[in-house]
Design a protein around this motif. Structure first.
Motif, PDB file in Angstrom:
ATOM      1  N   THR A  26      25.667 -55.138   5.109  1.00 39.73           N
ATOM      2  CA  THR A  26      26.078 -56.376   5.454  1.00 39.73           C
ATOM      3  C   THR A  26      25.171 -57.238   5.203  1.00 39.73           C
ATOM      4  N   PRO A  27      25.623 -58.785   4.261  1.00 38.23           N
ATOM      5  CA  PRO A  27      24.334 -59.499   3.902  1.00 38.23           C
ATOM      6  C   PRO A  27      23.446 -60.462   4.662  1.00 38.23           C
ATOM      7  N   GLY A  28      23.004 -61.337   4.550  1.00 40.16           N
ATOM      8  CA  GLY A  28      22.372 -61.759   5.678  1.00 40.16           C
ATOM      9  C   GLY A  28      23.098 -63.038   5.987  1.00 40.16           C
ATOM     10  N   MET A 220      19.157 -58.242   6.068  1.00 37.81           N
ATOM     11  CA  MET A 220      20.787 -57.121   5.636  1.00 37.81           C
ATOM     12  C   MET A 220      21.021 -56.302   6.858  1.00 37.81           C
ATOM     13  N   LYS A 221      21.929 -55.757   6.899  1.00 36.77           N
ATOM     14  CA  LYS A 221      22.130 -54.208   7.396  1.00 36.77           C
ATOM     15  C   LYS A 221      23.153 -53.289   6.448  1.00 36.77           C
ATOM     16  N   GLY A 222      21.906 -52.590   6.718  1.00 34.68           N
ATOM     17  CA  GLY A 222      22.875 -50.748   5.850  1.00 34.68           C
ATOM     18  C   GLY A 222      21.810 -50.477   3.862  1.00 34.68           C
ATOM     19  N   TRP A 223      21.409 -52.137   4.159  1.00 36.31           N
ATOM     20  CA  TRP A 223      20.390 -51.696   2.629  1.00 36.31           C
ATOM     21  C   TRP A 223      18.690 -51.066   2.509  1.00 36.31           C
ATOM     22  N   LYS A 224      19.427 -49.961   1.414  1.00 34.18           N
ATOM     23  CA  LYS A 224      17.891 -48.956   1.724  1.00 34.18           C
ATOM     24  C   LYS A 224      17.136 -49.153   0.034  1.00 34.18           C
ATOM     25  N   ARG A 225      16.232 -48.961   0.105  1.00 31.26           N
ATOM     26  CA  ARG A 225      15.255 -49.667  -1.313  1.00 31.26           C
ATOM     27  C   ARG A 225      16.410 -48.648  -2.088  1.00 31.26           C
ATOM     28  N   ASN A 226      16.549 -48.204  -1.800  1.00 28.37           N
ATOM     29  CA  ASN A 226      17.154 -47.234  -3.462  1.00 28.37           C
ATOM     30  C   ASN A 226      18.419 -47.598  -3.666  1.00 28.37           C
ATOM     31  N   MET A 227      19.117 -47.991  -3.446  1.00 32.72           N
ATOM     32  CA  MET A 227      20.004 -48.345  -4.027  1.00 32.72           C
ATOM     33  C   MET A 227      20.372 -49.715  -5.008  1.00 32.72           C
ATOM     34  N   ASP A 231      26.094 -49.434  -5.219  1.00 30.87           N
ATOM     35  CA  ASP A 231      26.234 -48.824  -3.862  1.00 30.87           C
ATOM     36  C   ASP A 231      26.281 -49.339  -2.787  1.00 30.87           C
ATOM     37  N   THR A 232      26.238 -50.597  -2.845  1.00 28.92           N
ATOM     38  CA  THR A 232      26.154 -51.178  -1.849  1.00 28.92           C
ATOM     39  C   THR A 232      27.577 -51.581  -0.516  1.00 28.92           C
ATOM     40  N   GLY A 233      28.575 -51.682  -2.089  1.00 29.99           N
ATOM     41  CA  GLY A 233      30.089 -51.587  -1.640  1.00 29.99           C
ATOM     42  C   GLY A 233      30.607 -53.322  -1.983  1.00 29.99           C
ATOM     43  N   LEU A 234      29.889 -54.356  -1.764  1.00 30.51           N
ATOM     44  CA  LEU A 234      29.493 -55.978  -1.879  1.00 30.51           C
ATOM     45  C   LEU A 234      30.437 -56.285  -3.585  1.00 30.51           C
ATOM     46  N   PRO A 235      31.048 -57.102  -3.166  1.00 28.67           N
ATOM     47  CA  PRO A 235      31.911 -57.394  -4.781  1.00 28.67           C
ATOM     48  C   PRO A 235      30.848 -57.916  -5.017  1.00 28.67           C
ATOM     49  N   TRP A 236      30.790 -57.490  -6.935  1.00 28.81           N
ATOM     50  CA  TRP A 236      29.994 -58.517  -7.168  1.00 28.81           C
ATOM     51  C   TRP A 236      30.163 -59.475  -8.009  1.00 28.81           C
ATOM     52  N   VAL A 237      28.986 -61.445  -7.844  1.00 33.56           N
ATOM     53  CA  VAL A 237      29.879 -62.232  -8.612  1.00 33.56           C
ATOM     54  C   VAL A 237      28.668 -62.630  -9.478  1.00 33.56           C
ATOM     55  N   MET A 238      29.080 -62.911 -10.266  1.00 34.25           N
ATOM     56  CA  MET A 238      28.190 -63.206 -11.952  1.00 34.25           C
ATOM     57  C   MET A 238      27.302 -64.420 -11.178  1.00 34.25           C
ATOM     58  N   THR A 239      25.815 -63.698 -11.371  1.00 31.59           N
ATOM     59  CA  THR A 239      24.543 -65.138 -10.335  1.00 31.59           C
ATOM     60  C   THR A 239      24.958 -65.902 -11.111  1.00 31.59           C
TER      61      THR A 239
END
Length: 601
Positions: A26-28, A220-227, A231-239
């Motif tokens: 879950t993002p900030g 965030m909720k659920g994020w771990k350093r080794n992700m 692995d996050t399940g979040l949608p990618w938006v070109m940065t």
């Protein structure tokens, strides 16, 4: 959705247009609105963002905040590439009024990189919500740094809405940037790959640089350093326009190290930072050589491509495409250096490196080692001890997410104290007013009694009396302020300001005049006269490549200025801009060790 420009395609890692219910992280922005709304309720909110500022269902942070009944969004701020992400790398971005919301959109990659007092007059708290990609030469984190400086200077709150480091939070690679290799892209002393989130970076900078910002991080909720991002399940938006995919974002910290050489990173193709090469490279031979080097996590395919813009536009380029097998195994800095090494070896007569490579890699020794054909392993060994020290003694003190490295503990808020100005320089005999601000471990502002601040100054460069630093002797040292249990320090340089060179560049929208200095200064002033501007630098002297008796610099091909006359008078460097009109609009963006004046066309 507001501000999701068509040029910024979005792709879910699940291959669906919506990611609702699939996200493991879950993002900030979502945590703020669901659990931390009291941090912004009743306050005027400014938002620094771009198209990557979305929730797990691709709803824009701008829309979410603007339409929320308990949020008073009053201003928007855009980094490099702009709010809509429709500007190319390095393009000057203008400020404007958003047609849909009527809110001002202030550019932080144009006339100024730091929010000004005028921009913040209707803002109580600044939010930062931008997806970073984990490299120390990607500009968004420095937009955050400048925002922190403005928050400290103008006494505003700053909240970072944290997001994943897409290339993971465990690996740290490359030399720690040296203090004399600092620019906008590399304003703070980080290694090439830092392995931190933007929230962790802000926390670290606030303490390590004694900024004294009223800072909060929405974790965030659920994020771990080794992700990694997939692995996050979040949608990618070109940065940004040249970071279209997760693969590009991952490789950037490595293949960006081909920049500032005669090699291309593939800009102008559909696979930037994956396709690399040069017109004089044999792609098959390069692929064979790179695969022989057995670099973990990647393999290489020969490739030929023709960039549509940028370096080698319209030319056939030979090289390779980098394919990732196992991202967790890749040492990105080693990858970049091996590519440089192999292509230089294939055609050393054609290989060139610009002086800017020092600022790219962040180390003065590395460019010489590359040009001297030193083995990649020896180059990497040259920074190992310093990197290990930085990781254990600095970085690992500010980590917010597990699993924590061996010996590291979760960061616990301990309050902070800051000294202003953040860039503290003076000439012998000059005085500078100092301000101290701070916050306790609960984020409450310290009520500081200036008479109870204990000051000390090292190296016999001056003293502090009644909150004023009095510079005495040339040198470098530290000013230290102690207030109760809190301590802050500020590096200070006492020396005359040397103007070493005057340069210019003519761009489509403005003419840029650059005064190269021996240090960073902020005590200059610009006086406006009919058909002239006068730049005055107190305690400024003429040095470097300039004539110490004064002189002129002819400005060719500018529609707004013909020349600059300079001289030294009454302990002051004075430069006269000879304009082609009676008046002109101008801006002075902040740079380290230089004064920049942009004259608008």
């Amino acid at each position: 959705m507001l501000f999701m420009a068509s040029s910024f395609a979005t792709t879910s890692v699940e291959g669906k247009s919506s990611n609702k219910g699939n996200a493991k992280v879950t993002p900030g922005i979502e945590v703020l609105l669901n659990n931390k709304l009291e941090w912004v309720k009743g306050k005027r909110v400014g938002l620094i963002t771009n198209p990557t500022g979305v929730n797990s269902n691709l709803e824009s942070s701008i829309d979410l905040l603007y339409n929320h009944p308990d949020v008073n969004l009053t201003a928007l701020f855009g980094p490099e590439h702009g709010i809509r992400g429709d500007q190319e790398a390095g393009e000057y971005v203008e400020s404007y009024i958003d047609e849909k919301t009527g809110l001002p959109v202030y550019s932080l990659y144009g006339p100024t990189w730091k929010p000004t007092e005028e921009m913040l007059k209707n803002v109580d708290v600044l939010l930062f919500d931008i997806q970073d990609i984990g490299s120390n030469v990607y500009t968004y984190v420095y937009t955050l740094g400048f925002a922190m400086e403005a928050a400290a200077e103008f006494d505003k709150e700053l909240i970072v809405l944290d997001r994943p480091n897409p290339i993971g939070g465990t690996k740290v690679e490359g030399p720690v940037r040296s203090e004399d290799a600092v620019s906008f892209m590399g304003r703070f002393l980080l290694p090439v790959r830092h392995g931190m989130t933007v929230g962790e970076l802000a926390t670290m900078w606030n303490h390590e640089y004694s900024m004294g910002v009223d800072l909060k991080v929405v974790k965030m909720k659920g994020w771990k350093r080794n992700m990694h991002f997939e692995d996050t399940g979040l949608p990618w938006v070109m940065t940004s326009p040249n970071i279209p995919t997760m693969e590009t974002a991952y490789l950037y910290a490595g293949t960006e190290l081909l920049d500032d050489t005669s090699l291309t990173t593939g800009l102008g193709t559909t696979r930037p930072f994956e396709l690399v090469g040069a017109p004089w490279i044999d792609g098959e031979a390069l692929a064979e050589e790179m695969n022989k080097r057995d670099i973990p996590g990647v393999n290489f395919r020969s490739a030929y491509f023709t960039p549509m813009f940028g370096k080698y536009k319209g030319e056939l380029v030979g090289g390779v495409q980098v394919h990732m097998d196992d991202p967790s195994q890749i040492d990105l800095v080693a990858l970049g250096l091996h590519l440089v090494d192999a292509m230089r070896d294939q055609n050393p007569e054609q290989f060139e490196m610009t002086p800017s490579y020092t600022n790219l890699i962040g180390d003065h020794g590395v460019p010489n080692m590359i040009m001297n054909d030193e083995p990649v392993e020896l180059i990497m060994e040259s920074w190992k001890d310093e990197l290990d020290t930085w990781v254990t003694e600095v970085r690992n003190q500010y980590l917010l997410y597990n699993p924590y490295p061996s010996g590291a503990q979760p960061y616990k808020e301990k309050g902070s104290l800051g000294i202003l100005p953040l860039d503290l320089t003076a000439a012998p005999g000059e005085s500078v007013d100092l301000t101290v601000r701070g916050y306790d471990k609960d984020g409450e502002k310290l009520k500081i009694d200036p008479s109870k601040i204990e000051w000390s100054v090292s190296d016999d460069i001056g003293y502090v009396g009644n909150g004023i630093f009095h510079a005495m002797n040339a040198g470098q040292g530290k000013v230290v302020a102690t207030y109760g249990d809190y301590t802050a320090s500020r590096d200070v340089e006492v020396s005359a300001t040397q103007v070493e060179n005057i340069r210019y560049g003519i761009h489509e929208a403005y003419s840029r005049i650059v005064f190269d200095l021996n240090k960073t200064v902020n005590n200059f002033e610009i006086e406006e006269k009919v058909d002239k501007l006068l730049l005055k630098i107190p305690y400024g002297e003429i040095g470097g490549e300039l004539n110490d008796q004064g002189g002129s610099v002819i400005i060719n091909n500018s529609p707004v200025i013909s020349s600059i006359d300079y001289h030294y008078q009454n302990d002051m460097f004075i430069a006269t801009f000879n304009l082609k009109a009676d008046t002109i609009d101008y801006a002075t963006p902040e740079f380290s060790s230089r004064i920049v004046v942009d004259l608008k066309h």
